[in-house]
Design an enzyme around this catalytic site. Structure first.
Site, PDB file in Angstrom:
ATOM      1  CB  CYS A  72      29.493 -33.885  45.956  1.00  0.00           C
ATOM      2  SG  CYS A  72      27.990 -33.858  45.193  1.00  0.00           S
ATOM      3  CB  THR A  73      29.293 -29.507  44.137  1.00  0.00           C
ATOM      4  OG1 THR A  73      28.447 -29.697  45.761  1.00  0.00           O
ATOM      5  CG2 THR A  73      28.374 -30.032  43.276  1.00  0.00           C
TER       6      THR A  73
END
Length: 197
Positions: A111-112
């Site tokens: 993800c981030t």
């Protein structure tokens, strides 16, 4: 890749990390240890100083190690979540990532987590992905990144990135297949009853 002690996987945890980014890959790699024929992998969590952390939705984790005593790793998993935002602003943390990169054969973000990799310069000129809501932010951090908006994960050899949240499970299963075999990855998938897209 493993030496005598088996393949060592570390998942970095921090306040505000997304729960499934952490526990999804952890489950896959822990189950891998039960099926491995060759690599005998072990997985553990570690935080910056070994203290407990509160994840994004309130789950608290007491990691097994701190960054100073986790020891050398073969694979580092770096989750995403809103907790990445203060980390990408910390020069000391980004320098730590650059140093870890020099001694860790595979660096993988969920993800981030890719934003921290980008801020540290680890994705310069490389293909990468992240959560779909943060493609623009990834590109702003480093315009040289080749942002893949279609892939569940992007394997660029020593650096692997995945899209949002559940895509970290796909990436973890991919790493099992890549590092050991498709048969072992299938056995892990079957045991955790995970059906990918």
């Amino acid at each position: 890749m493993t030496g005598n002690g088996g393949l060592r996987i570390g998942i970095f945890v921090f306040d505000g990390a997304e729960e499934l980014d952490v526990v999804g890959p952890f489950e896959v790699f822990a189950e891998w240890g039960s099926h491995s024929q060759e690599l005998r992998p072990s997985v553990s969590t570690f935080s910056w100083d070994g203290s407990g952390v509160r994840l994004a939705k309130g789950l608290r984790i007491l990691p097994a190690h701190g960054a100073d005593d986790v020891g050398p790793l073969h694979v580092l998993i770096y989750p995403g979540g809103l907790g990445t935002r203060p980390l990408i602003a910390q020069a000391g943390h980004l320098e730590w990532l650059r140093q870890i990169r020099k001694q860790t054969p595979v660096m993988a973000s969920v993800c981030t987590g890719a934003l921290s990799f980008a801020a540290a310069g680890l994705l310069a000129g490389r293909p990468a992905t992240t959560h779909r809501d943060y493609y623009d932010e990834l590109a702003e951090l480093d315009p040289s990144i080749l942002v893949d908006t279609e892939a569940r994960f992007v394997d660029d050899g020593d650096v692997v990135t995945s899209a949002g949240v559940a895509a970290g499970i796909d990436m973890a299963l991919h790493l099992v297949e890549r590092l050991e075999s498709a048969d072992v990855a299938w056995a892990v998938r079957r045991e955790i009853q995970y059906q990918a897209d």
